[in-house]
Design a protein around this motif. Structure first.
Motif, PDB file in Angstrom:
ATOM      1  N   THR A  40       0.859  -1.186   0.000  1.00  0.00           N
ATOM      2  CA  THR A  40       0.000   0.000   0.000  1.00  0.00           C
ATOM      3  C   THR A  40       0.893   1.234   0.000  1.00  0.00           C
ATOM      4  O   THR A  40       1.085   1.898   1.011  1.00  0.00           O
ATOM      5  CB  THR A  40      -0.948  -0.011   1.223  1.00  0.00           C
ATOM      6  OG1 THR A  40      -1.676  -1.239   1.249  1.00  0.00           O
ATOM      7  CG2 THR A  40      -1.942   1.136   1.145  1.00  0.00           C
ATOM      8  N   TRP A  41       1.442   1.504  -1.159  1.00  0.00           N
ATOM      9  CA  TRP A  41       2.248   2.690  -1.332  1.00  0.00           C
ATOM     10  C   TRP A  41       1.352   3.919  -1.288  1.00  0.00           C
ATOM     11  O   TRP A  41       0.125   3.816  -1.373  1.00  0.00           O
ATOM     12  CB  TRP A  41       2.955   2.685  -2.682  1.00  0.00           C
ATOM     13  CG  TRP A  41       3.761   1.479  -3.006  1.00  0.00           C
ATOM     14  CD1 TRP A  41       4.106   0.455  -2.153  1.00  0.00           C
ATOM     15  CD2 TRP A  41       4.321   1.146  -4.269  1.00  0.00           C
ATOM     16  NE1 TRP A  41       4.857  -0.475  -2.813  1.00  0.00           N
ATOM     17  CE2 TRP A  41       5.004  -0.080  -4.118  1.00  0.00           C
ATOM     18  CE3 TRP A  41       4.330   1.772  -5.506  1.00  0.00           C
ATOM     19  CZ2 TRP A  41       5.680  -0.688  -5.170  1.00  0.00           C
ATOM     20  CZ3 TRP A  41       5.003   1.172  -6.556  1.00  0.00           C
ATOM     21  CH2 TRP A  41       5.665  -0.050  -6.392  1.00  0.00           C
ATOM     22  N   SER A  42       1.975   5.092  -1.208  1.00  0.00           N
ATOM     23  CA  SER A  42       1.194   6.302  -1.413  1.00  0.00           C
ATOM     24  C   SER A  42       0.587   6.269  -2.812  1.00  0.00           C
ATOM     25  O   SER A  42      -0.527   6.755  -3.038  1.00  0.00           O
ATOM     26  CB  SER A  42       2.079   7.542  -1.234  1.00  0.00           C
ATOM     27  OG  SER A  42       3.293   7.411  -1.952  1.00  0.00           O
ATOM     28  N   ALA A  43       1.286   5.623  -3.777  1.00  0.00           N
ATOM     29  CA  ALA A  43       0.750   5.489  -5.130  1.00  0.00           C
ATOM     30  C   ALA A  43      -0.502   4.626  -5.157  1.00  0.00           C
ATOM     31  O   ALA A  43      -1.393   4.840  -5.980  1.00  0.00           O
ATOM     32  CB  ALA A  43       1.809   4.894  -6.053  1.00  0.00           C
ATOM     33  N   THR A  44      -0.588   3.626  -4.278  1.00  0.00           N
ATOM     34  CA  THR A  44      -1.776   2.781  -4.240  1.00  0.00           C
ATOM     35  C   THR A  44      -3.009   3.613  -3.958  1.00  0.00           C
ATOM     36  O   THR A  44      -4.057   3.445  -4.591  1.00  0.00           O
ATOM     37  CB  THR A  44      -1.619   1.696  -3.162  1.00  0.00           C
ATOM     38  OG1 THR A  44      -0.439   0.943  -3.429  1.00  0.00           O
ATOM     39  CG2 THR A  44      -2.822   0.777  -3.127  1.00  0.00           C
ATOM     40  N   LEU A  45      -2.899   4.517  -3.016  1.00  0.00           N
ATOM     41  CA  LEU A  45      -4.029   5.371  -2.653  1.00  0.00           C
ATOM     42  C   LEU A  45      -4.224   6.488  -3.675  1.00  0.00           C
ATOM     43  O   LEU A  45      -5.350   6.742  -4.121  1.00  0.00           O
ATOM     44  CB  LEU A  45      -3.795   5.970  -1.266  1.00  0.00           C
ATOM     45  CG  LEU A  45      -3.492   4.972  -0.147  1.00  0.00           C
ATOM     46  CD1 LEU A  45      -3.200   5.711   1.155  1.00  0.00           C
ATOM     47  CD2 LEU A  45      -4.652   4.007   0.050  1.00  0.00           C
ATOM     48  N   LEU A  46      -3.139   7.147  -4.048  1.00  0.00           N
ATOM     49  CA  LEU A  46      -3.248   8.325  -4.898  1.00  0.00           C
ATOM     50  C   LEU A  46      -3.497   7.955  -6.354  1.00  0.00           C
ATOM     51  O   LEU A  46      -4.314   8.587  -7.035  1.00  0.00           O
ATOM     52  CB  LEU A  46      -1.976   9.162  -4.775  1.00  0.00           C
ATOM     53  CG  LEU A  46      -1.619   9.618  -3.354  1.00  0.00           C
ATOM     54  CD1 LEU A  46      -0.308  10.398  -3.351  1.00  0.00           C
ATOM     55  CD2 LEU A  46      -2.739  10.454  -2.746  1.00  0.00           C
ATOM     56  N   GLN A  47      -2.812   6.923  -6.852  1.00  0.00           N
ATOM     57  CA  GLN A  47      -2.964   6.580  -8.260  1.00  0.00           C
ATOM     58  C   GLN A  47      -4.268   5.830  -8.521  1.00  0.00           C
ATOM     59  O   GLN A  47      -4.857   5.969  -9.598  1.00  0.00           O
ATOM     60  CB  GLN A  47      -1.767   5.741  -8.720  1.00  0.00           C
ATOM     61  CG  GLN A  47      -1.541   5.748 -10.226  1.00  0.00           C
ATOM     62  CD  GLN A  47      -1.187   7.129 -10.761  1.00  0.00           C
ATOM     63  OE1 GLN A  47      -0.531   7.912 -10.085  1.00  0.00           O
ATOM     64  NE2 GLN A  47      -1.637   7.435 -11.964  1.00  0.00           N
ATOM     65  N   SER A  48      -4.742   5.031  -7.565  1.00  0.00           N
ATOM     66  CA  SER A  48      -6.045   4.379  -7.750  1.00  0.00           C
ATOM     67  C   SER A  48      -7.150   5.431  -7.819  1.00  0.00           C
ATOM     68  O   SER A  48      -8.101   5.305  -8.598  1.00  0.00           O
ATOM     69  CB  SER A  48      -6.320   3.387  -6.620  1.00  0.00           C
ATOM     70  OG  SER A  48      -6.430   4.042  -5.366  1.00  0.00           O
ATOM     71  N   SER A  49      -7.018   6.490  -7.030  1.00  0.00           N
ATOM     72  CA  SER A  49      -7.998   7.580  -7.083  1.00  0.00           C
ATOM     73  C   SER A  49      -7.885   8.353  -8.392  1.00  0.00           C
ATOM     74  O   SER A  49      -8.896   8.724  -8.995  1.00  0.00           O
ATOM     75  CB  SER A  49      -7.791   8.530  -5.897  1.00  0.00           C
ATOM     76  OG  SER A  49      -7.979   7.864  -4.672  1.00  0.00           O
ATOM     77  N   ALA A  50      -6.636   8.593  -8.843  1.00  0.00           N
ATOM     78  CA  ALA A  50      -6.441   9.314 -10.102  1.00  0.00           C
ATOM     79  C   ALA A  50      -6.995   8.510 -11.277  1.00  0.00           C
ATOM     80  O   ALA A  50      -7.625   9.073 -12.184  1.00  0.00           O
ATOM     81  CB  ALA A  50      -4.962   9.611 -10.310  1.00  0.00           C
ATOM     82  N   GLY A  51      -6.770   7.194 -11.280  1.00  0.00           N
ATOM     83  CA  GLY A  51      -7.300   6.355 -12.347  1.00  0.00           C
ATOM     84  C   GLY A  51      -8.813   6.335 -12.363  1.00  0.00           C
ATOM     85  O   GLY A  51      -9.440   6.367 -13.429  1.00  0.00           O
ATOM     86  N   THR A  52      -9.418   6.294 -11.189  1.00  0.00           N
ATOM     87  CA  THR A  52     -10.879   6.309 -11.088  1.00  0.00           C
ATOM     88  C   THR A  52     -11.430   7.673 -11.487  1.00  0.00           C
ATOM     89  O   THR A  52     -12.477   7.777 -12.131  1.00  0.00           O
ATOM     90  CB  THR A  52     -11.310   5.961  -9.655  1.00  0.00           C
ATOM     91  OG1 THR A  52     -10.676   4.750  -9.262  1.00  0.00           O
ATOM     92  CG2 THR A  52     -12.813   5.778  -9.568  1.00  0.00           C
ATOM     93  N   PHE A  53     -10.735   8.730 -11.115  1.00  0.00           N
ATOM     94  CA  PHE A  53     -11.109  10.091 -11.487  1.00  0.00           C
ATOM     95  C   PHE A  53     -11.172  10.241 -13.001  1.00  0.00           C
ATOM     96  O   PHE A  53     -12.081  10.874 -13.552  1.00  0.00           O
ATOM     97  CB  PHE A  53     -10.084  11.064 -10.896  1.00  0.00           C
ATOM     98  CG  PHE A  53     -10.298  12.513 -11.240  1.00  0.00           C
ATOM     99  CD1 PHE A  53     -11.154  13.307 -10.495  1.00  0.00           C
ATOM    100  CD2 PHE A  53      -9.616  13.084 -12.305  1.00  0.00           C
ATOM    101  CE1 PHE A  53     -11.334  14.648 -10.808  1.00  0.00           C
ATOM    102  CE2 PHE A  53      -9.785  14.423 -12.621  1.00  0.00           C
ATOM    103  CZ  PHE A  53     -10.647  15.206 -11.877  1.00  0.00           C
ATOM    104  N   GLY A  54     -10.232   9.621 -13.722  1.00  0.00           N
ATOM    105  CA  GLY A  54     -10.181   9.759 -15.162  1.00  0.00           C
ATOM    106  C   GLY A  54     -11.055   8.781 -15.919  1.00  0.00           C
ATOM    107  O   GLY A  54     -11.631   9.128 -16.947  1.00  0.00           O
ATOM    108  N   SER A  55     -11.187   7.542 -15.423  1.00  0.00           N
ATOM    109  CA  SER A  55     -11.879   6.490 -16.176  1.00  0.00           C
ATOM    110  C   SER A  55     -13.220   6.094 -15.584  1.00  0.00           C
ATOM    111  O   SER A  55     -14.000   5.394 -16.236  1.00  0.00           O
ATOM    112  CB  SER A  55     -10.989   5.240 -16.263  1.00  0.00           C
ATOM    113  OG  SER A  55      -9.747   5.547 -16.856  1.00  0.00           O
TER     114      SER A  55
END
Length: 700
Positions: free
Chosen positions: A79-94
């Protein structure tokens, strides 16, 4: 770049907290964990046989960590900071597909890695790093190649962790990114140096508990109590309106409420490729597998980790990723009246923006804490793993005289501090170069996937030869570079830093690297197979602990008069066991004492049992991968189905139930498994403080 329905330009991210709060969290939390670690290791050294000042305990946790804590540690490291931040960014876009595909990309690799972990237990149970297996099988050339790949992986992961956390802290508080780049790794190194691998597991447990509590806070606020959303139905309405204003190109009817998403599939491919490279080449995962008990490898890496690793990005993205999109037109949004810019999304600011909009200062503080926890737990794993590589695969491997245990321990400690300093420098270099979390996320797979299949074959396939590993990795890397630059030029018109990290460029390079290295390694192996018998790798072990690194128990034995008294009472035909030689224990504690004594590394493993573990891991991994990658998402993709309000409510309910079950297991299982050890330490400490018995009575 203007977004439809929003003014053109980029607005600064509004700070709801002061810079002092940001520095306070980073420094204060680091001091707290260092103090906690000091107390923990003091108790561990005094009241158990597991002394962190021995190499075997510091670097491999005596290979006796139980399933719940192993799973918790892997989840915390994954659970990197990327796990939280990038999963949200991917959901935000797609839309909804982004959270699902990030969960898939972070889960199937862990399940498949269970097969590798089982093989390690069978064929190299004494190794500390997977690179030692490479060196023992293939020699210097392959070892240097894979050591380089492992260090590149560690630097990419570390850069992602620190840059994501620093960008979030800066966005929420205004604290300097440069200062955070150094404060984060140096603070983490303090508690890692105090406790070693086992202690990082225990701090990972605290991190993961905090992580789940805050995820619950965000999820139940978003879908239950928030005045801005408050229910799945309201979220559905807001996302429908958002699709009218800013429809998603490539989604069914431009909706955020469908799995039919071209950008979602691209995100899935990138996440899966990155996940393979981030698991199979990251020494941190191998180190946790090595620290586990052989008989529980499948249990902890297949079932528990799958439950945990899928739940976190799936629920977090479905909550804050969708909330960020739904609330972007709200006046409380940090960049209102502007949309989040492409660079802000790439930096991982979707989740912080949603948290600040939903909950104001409380949401900002919660987001600050959860990102700090995610980055520190994973960074601690990187510090330990890099120190192991430096110690055993650079210094010890190429030094004429092998290191003693005490020397290994000292070098590891220097390496941890040195890598912490370098991490700050490296993150600052990346920031100045304009490379952020999103760039590293997409490019990681391009650089590292060519080595994934060769590493897996090294551990699992006796026929793989040195030529296959060198040739497969080299050919795969060449194909990855050609595909990466060609796709960048053809799809985006120019080869530059921003375009190299765009989805089509990254997916083309990563896919070519993974597929072509797999084909090349397999063909070369079939043409010129090896026939390795694993005897060399099974002989790998850490140097025995020096006299200078004796456990507290051994020191007491040396100076305790009761030891000689006990020996005088033995008869000639009475065997001298370890427990008989130890200082007298309170009778009620003997069973507990025996349960936590680590088995000797030389002990013959039950290979029939490990074969059963391997079969379970293989079947479990395959079934799981098919279910979450094919059976559930693909029918939804090809049907062009747009979620109805009821279906979306059920989707959200599954995400919430999943994360509730995962949190309950993650919090309760390690406590239940370690209840004897905790009871023993507490009873020993109480007796020592109250004077009820000698020191020998409480050492276990």
């Amino acid at each position: 770049m203007a977004v439809q329905g929003f003014p053109e330009g980029e607005a600064p991210f509004a700070h709801l907290l002061s810079a002092g709060v940001g520095y306070g969290v980073v420094i204060g939390a680091s001091v707290f964990f260092a103090a906690f670690m000091y107390g923990l290791t003091t108790l561990q050294a005094r009241f158990t046989r597991l002394n962190p000042q021995t190499a075997g305990e510091f670097l491999a946790a005596s290979r006796s960590v139980k399933p719940g804590l192993i799973a918790c540690g892997i989840v915390s490291a994954w659970t990197w900071s990327a796990t939280l931040l990038q999963s949200s960014a991917g959901t935000f876009g797609s839309g909804v597909s982004g959270a699902w595909w990030y969960g898939v990309g972070g889960t199937i690799q862990i399940a498949m890695f269970a097969v590798m972990a089982s093989k390690v237990k069978m064929n190299a149970n004494g190794a500390v790093t997977y690179l030692q297996i490479v060196e023992r099988r293939y020699g210097t050339a392959c070892h240097i190649l894979m050591t380089g790949a492992a260090l590149v992986c560690a630097n990419i992961v570390t850069g992602s962790l620190i840059l994501g956390a620093s960008a979030t802290i800066n966005a929420l508080t205004g604290a300097s990114i440069y200062a955070c780049n150094f404060l984060l790794p140096l603070g983490i190194s303090a508690y890692v140096l105090l406790g070693g691998l086992r202690a990082t597991f225990l701090v990972d447990f605290l991190h993961t508990v905090a992580l789940f509590v805050i995820i619950y806070y965000f999820a139940f606020t978003t879908y239950g109590t928030s005045d801005l959303i408050g229910s799945p139905t309201k979220m559905y309405e807001l996302l429908t309106e958002a699709a009218r204003i800013t429809p998603v190109s490539g989604n069914a009817e431009g909706s955020y409420l469908t799995m039919t998403s071209n950008s979602g599939l691209l995100f899935a491919a990138s996440t899966i490729a990155n996940g393979f490279s981030g698991v199979f080449l990251d020494q941190g995962y191998w180190q946790r597998a090595i620290a586990s008990r052989p008989e529980t490898t499948t249990q902890e890496l297949t079932f528990l980790c799958v439950v945990f690793t899928f739940a976190i990005p799936f629920c977090f993205g479905t909550t804050l990723g969708l909330a960020g999109r739904a609330l972007m037109s709200n006046p409380a949004f940090p960049t209102f009246p502007f949309a989040l810019s492409e660079s802000q999304v790439s930096a991982g600011l979707v989740a912080p923006a949603a948290a600040a909009t939903l909950l104001g200062k409380a949401g900002s503080v919660a987001m600050l804490v959860v990102v700090f926890m995610a980055s520190t737990s994973a960074t601690s794993a990187e510090l330990i793993s890099v120190s192991s590589i430096i110690t055993f695969d650079i210094v010890d491997c190429y030094k004429k005289k092998k290191l003693t245990a005490n020397q290994s321990l000292r070098i590891s400690e220097f390496a941890i501090f040195g890598y912490a300093v370098w991490s700050g420098c490296w993150s600052t270099i990346l920031h100045v170069a304009g490379i952020d979390l999103g760039w590293l996320f997409f490019v990681q797979g391009v650089l590292l996937t060519p080595a994934v299949f060769p590493v897996a074959c090294t551990v699992a396939w006796s026929k793989t030869s040195r030529a296959a590993v060198l040739g497969g990795t080299g050919f795969g890397f060449a194909c990855a570079m050609i595909a990466w630059f060609t796709a960048c030029s053809k799809c985006y018109g120019a080869i530059d830093i921003p375009n190299l990290a765009k989805p089509y460029s990254a997916v083309s390079g990563a896919s070519a690297g993974l597929v072509m290295s797999t084909i090349a390694t397999t063909i070369i192996t079939l043409i010129k197979p090896d026939n390795y018998n694993w005897k060399g790798t099974r002989a790998i072990k850490i140097a025995s602990d020096d006299a200078s690194t004796k456990t507290t128990l051994e020191e007491n034995e040396d100076r305790s008069p009761s030891s000689s008294d006990l020996n005088e009472k033995k008869t000639d035909d009475e065997p001298s066991t370890e427990i008989q030689q130890a200082p007298a224990l309170v009778n009620n504690d003997k069973e507990d004492f025996e349960s936590q004594v680590p088995q000797e590394e030389e002990e013959e493993l039950d290979r029939a049992m490990l074969e059963r573990v391997l079969k379970k891991a293989t079947w479990g991994s395959a079934i799981l991968a098919v279910i979450i990658t094919v059976i559930i998402p693909l029918p939804l993709f090809f049907s062009h189905y747009i979620f109805s309000p009821k279906f979306f409510t059920g989707w959200v309910a599954i995400a919430l139930i999943w994360v509730l079950v995962a949190g309950a297991l993650c919090i309760l299982l390690p406590v239940w498994e370690s209840k004897r050890e905790m009871s023993l330490i507490v009873r020993g400490a109480v007796r020592a403080m109250t004077g009820r018995g000698s020191r020998q009575d409480v050492v276990a």
